[in-house]
Motif scaffolding. Structure first.
Motif, PDB file in Angstrom:
ATOM      1  N   ARG A  37      37.024 -17.462 -27.676  1.00  0.00           N
ATOM      2  CA  ARG A  37      38.212 -17.475 -28.539  1.00  0.00           C
ATOM      3  C   ARG A  37      38.138 -18.619 -29.541  1.00  0.00           C
ATOM      4  O   ARG A  37      38.564 -18.486 -30.697  1.00  0.00           O
ATOM      5  CB  ARG A  37      39.481 -17.599 -27.691  1.00  0.00           C
ATOM      6  N   ALA A  38      37.592 -19.758 -29.084  1.00  0.00           N
ATOM      7  CA  ALA A  38      37.428 -20.881 -30.005  1.00  0.00           C
ATOM      8  C   ALA A  38      36.478 -20.520 -31.144  1.00  0.00           C
ATOM      9  O   ALA A  38      36.726 -20.836 -32.314  1.00  0.00           O
ATOM     10  CB  ALA A  38      36.917 -22.103 -29.248  1.00  0.00           C
ATOM     11  N   LEU A  39      35.399 -19.819 -30.805  1.00  0.00           N
ATOM     12  CA  LEU A  39      34.435 -19.404 -31.831  1.00  0.00           C
ATOM     13  C   LEU A  39      35.008 -18.328 -32.737  1.00  0.00           C
ATOM     14  O   LEU A  39      34.685 -18.257 -33.927  1.00  0.00           O
ATOM     15  CB  LEU A  39      33.155 -18.902 -31.159  1.00  0.00           C
ATOM     16  N   ALA A  40      35.862 -17.469 -32.151  1.00  0.00           N
ATOM     17  CA  ALA A  40      36.461 -16.391 -32.950  1.00  0.00           C
ATOM     18  C   ALA A  40      37.357 -16.934 -34.059  1.00  0.00           C
ATOM     19  O   ALA A  40      37.622 -16.235 -35.046  1.00  0.00           O
ATOM     20  CB  ALA A  40      37.262 -15.453 -32.048  1.00  0.00           C
ATOM     21  N   GLY A  41      37.817 -18.187 -33.901  1.00  0.00           N
ATOM     22  CA  GLY A  41      38.667 -18.772 -34.932  1.00  0.00           C
ATOM     23  C   GLY A  41      37.902 -19.365 -36.094  1.00  0.00           C
ATOM     24  O   GLY A  41      38.513 -19.862 -37.049  1.00  0.00           O
ATOM     25  N   ILE A  42      36.567 -19.302 -36.062  1.00  0.00           N
ATOM     26  CA  ILE A  42      35.745 -19.866 -37.132  1.00  0.00           C
ATOM     27  C   ILE A  42      35.461 -18.783 -38.170  1.00  0.00           C
ATOM     28  O   ILE A  42      34.793 -17.785 -37.868  1.00  0.00           O
ATOM     29  CB  ILE A  42      34.410 -20.408 -36.577  1.00  0.00           C
TER      30      ILE A  42
END
Length: 671
Positions: free
Chosen positions: A576-581
């Motif tokens: 999810r953290a990566l999906a925000g990039i």
């Protein structure tokens, strides 16, 4: 009572007595193990039984074999009623469950249908074992013969029951004959046989059915298929404490003959029950990174070694104890070899383990391989002072410098110079303690991750502080390497310090720190709310406290850390953290999430040389590079080191970067 009923009654009584005596023998052997409290939280345990044992959730992780076993298992559960009906008919002529009324035809239908499915499943199992020959199955020797005997017995039990039902329908022995859809198709085979001959065939099929059932029952205590009896209890008594926790040793026990496990009597009764329950399916070894890269370790062998050693050791030990109730454990008898450790299990096997938990994840009957392996390591370290030579320096550094490396404690906070990060000694009211960890403090590469995450915390306005030079190693490397004394020393000192400062919330970039603080410190009096930095970043993104703006137009694959994933079930937060990039293209490796492949550094392997077989980190790196990524993402300092080294060894460092999620988020934030 007809003559054959008398014979049947005597045979059945003898069979159950023989079976009971053998189970009693095995139970007596199991009792030589040490105590383990596995009787708490009965509702949770029953839930495990329903999901894992009856729902077959672990088996269905491999669909083809799982579905096959599912039908065999449930076929036997339902067909127990048919077996009871046949056995009762041997004592009371004409007995049936017809008194169940409308439910009986439904039962007859299910019995027939499931018997046919079990026959198909058995044929499929034999085809896999003899034709497909999956590498994880032992297709040679005793194991092959044992499996064939069991499958053959199941096949005969089902086929004889169907044939018995077919002839019984013609004789009027079974009502609801039209509901027996499978055995009904066999009726024409016997329609032209005279009634007196038909009775012979019915009795023959009945006796084959009964003899196979009783033979199957009494073969189990001598077979790896004892799991038919022990698997449900083993699932019930499986670990309810966090998977990532190890039971601490009572180092103050003055009555202890030795610490750790040198032989089977040093293991707990549950670990001995694991030995009885192993199905030798090989799923654990097929998932083991050490086994897959040519190391001597096979988790399956470790557990079957425990079973074999128990059969050898327990009779001698029980005989000795019957003469003196409280003697010290006798040494191995002549011909016994060197015991469990050094006789059955070699040191190379024990030290090859990365404690990645893949074996436990895949085991369909909840066997706890890692706990037994660490207990044997504890014996080697605490009693014999035998461990890989590289660990000597690691243990000395942990004891003198409070870090696995030869760095000064005074330089632990040098990474924070110029960042204006408060120390908790001066800011006791800080809401969160950022536990940096040894790698984050000293490793030049991972210091960049530490600074990146600290920058994110500052940008989000998080009220946090660090321990600085007061921080010490959490104790994980020592504990996983079997040095429980050193581990507890470090853990106790950290707990005293944290409790002095009133710390309640901790965030860390290291999954090993996360695991030991969250799952093992409570047993020694340190209970904290512990969060991994990927969880924290995902929450900051969700609440809008940070907003990545800069696009990162790159293709990336993410490597799951074992201690983050299988140990603590943290799979989605990093993604999810990566999906925000913005712009980032995340592609997944074939082995991911709970099937992820270890980097090779866990279980203190980070501090040992890897000289046998293929390097585990190279195996994992090759899987990542096959996707042709620009970035390999990690969320663990050990994983970063191993993947970076792997990329260099594959000469791909010019085209592929290895970065922590915190670094990627920081870049997108423009910090």
């Amino acid at each position: 009572m007809p003559p054959h009923s008398v014979l049947f009654a005597l045979l059945t009584l003898a069979s159950f007595v023989f079976f009971g005596l053998n189970i009693r023998r095995l139970y007596g052997w199991m009792k030589i193990g040490k105590p383990a409290n596995r009787f708490d939280r009965p509702l949770e345990r029953m839930k495990n039984v329903l999901v894992v044992a009856f729902g077959q959730s672990k088996l269905l992780r491999e669909p083809s074999a799982g579905i096959m076993h599912f039908f065999i298992f449930w076929g036997f559960v339902v067909l127990l009623l048919a077996i009871v009906e046949s056995m009762a008919g041997g004592l009371v002529a004409g007995f049936s469950f017809a008194f169940l009324g409308p439910a009986y035809p439904v039962l007859a239908f299910l019995e027939d249908a499931l018997a046919a499915l079990v026959v198909c499943a058995v044929l499929f199992a034999l085809f896999r074992r003899y034709v497909v020959k999956p590498p994880r199955l032992d297709v040679h020797g005793h194991a092959r013969t044992d499996a064939t005997l069991i499958l053959g017995a199941i096949f005969l039990i089902m086929v004889s029951m169907l044939l018995q039902n077919a002839t019984g329908t013609l004789l009027g022995e079974h009502s609801a004959g039209t509901w027996r859809v499978v055995s009904g198709t066999l009726v024409p085979l016997f329609r032209d046989i005279p009634a007196d001959h038909l009775r012979f065939w019915y009795d023959l099929f009945w006796w084959i059915h009964i003899l196979c059932v009783l033979g199957f029952l009494n073969y189990l205590p001598f077979s790896k298929h004892l799991h038919v009896v022990s698997s449900i209890p083993n699932v019930y008594f499986s670990k309810l404490d966090p998977r990532g926790s190890l039971q601490p040793l009572n180092l103050q026990d003055e009555s202890a003959v030795r610490f750790g496990a040198a032989d089977v009597e040093d293991l707990t009764w549950k670990q001995l029950l694991d030995g009885y329950t192993c199905t030798e399916c090989g799923r654990c070894t097929a998932a083991c990174p050490a086994a897959l890269t040519g190391k001597p370790l096979s988790p399956k062998k470790i557990i079957t070694d425990i079973r074999q050693r128990l059969a050898e050791r327990a009779p001698l030990l029980l005989q000795t104890r019957s003469q003196d109730p409280k003697p010290p454990s006798p040494p191995p008898a002549a011909g016994e070899g060197k015991g469990l450790v050094g006789g059955y299990v070699t040191e190379d096997e024990l030290w090859a383990c990365t404690t990645c938990m893949a074996c436990v994840e895949e085991c369909p009957v909840q066997i706890e391989h890692i706990d037994a392996i660490v207990d044997m390591r504890r014996f080697l370290v605490l009693n014999e002072s035998r461990f890989p030579k590289e660990m000597q320096a690691t243990f000395q550094n942990l004891e003198r410098n409070f870090t696995p490396w030869a760095f000064s404690q005074a330089s632990r906070a040098d990474w924070a110079e110029g960042m204006d990060i408060p120390r908790i000694a001066r800011k006791r009211d800080a809401g969160i303690l950022f536990w940096v960890g040894c790698a984050g403090s000293y490793d030049a590469r991972y210091q960049k991750v530490t600074r990146a995450f600290a920058s994110i915390l500052k940008a989000a306005g998080v009220d946090f502080a660090i321990l600085g030079t007061e921080e010490k190693c959490n104790g994980d490397p020592a504990r996983r390497a079997g040095n429980e004394y050193l581990a507890q020393m470090l853990m106790t000192e950290n707990i005293n310090l944290l409790n002095t400062y009133g710390v309640r919330k901790i965030v860390t970039t290291c999954p090993h720190c996360l695991n030991i603080f969250r799952n093992e410190y409570p047993a020694l009096g340190g209970t904290y709310d512990v969060t991994h930095h990927t969880e924290f970043i995902a929450d900051l993104l969700k609440t809008g406290k940070i907003r990545p703006r800069k696009e990162i137009i790159q293709k990336m694959t993410y490597h799951d850390s074992c201690y983050l994933g299988r140990y603590n079930q943290i799979y989605e937060e990093p993604r999810r953290a990566l999906a925000g990039i913005p712009g980032l293209d995340l592609v997944e490796m074939p082995r991911r999430r709970d099937k992820g492949f270890c980097c090779g550094a866990g279980g203190a392997r980070m501090f040992m040389e890897e000289t046998l077989g293929k390097r585990i980190n190279v195996e994992r790196t090759e899987e990542a590079l096959a996707l042709k990524p620009d970035l390999i993402g990690t969320a663990c300092p050990f994983c970063m080191t191993m993947m970076t080294d792997g990329v260099k060894m594959k000469e791909a460092a010019d085209t592929v970067q290895v970065k922590d999620i915190a670094e990627i988020v920081t870049e997108s934030l423009g910090l």
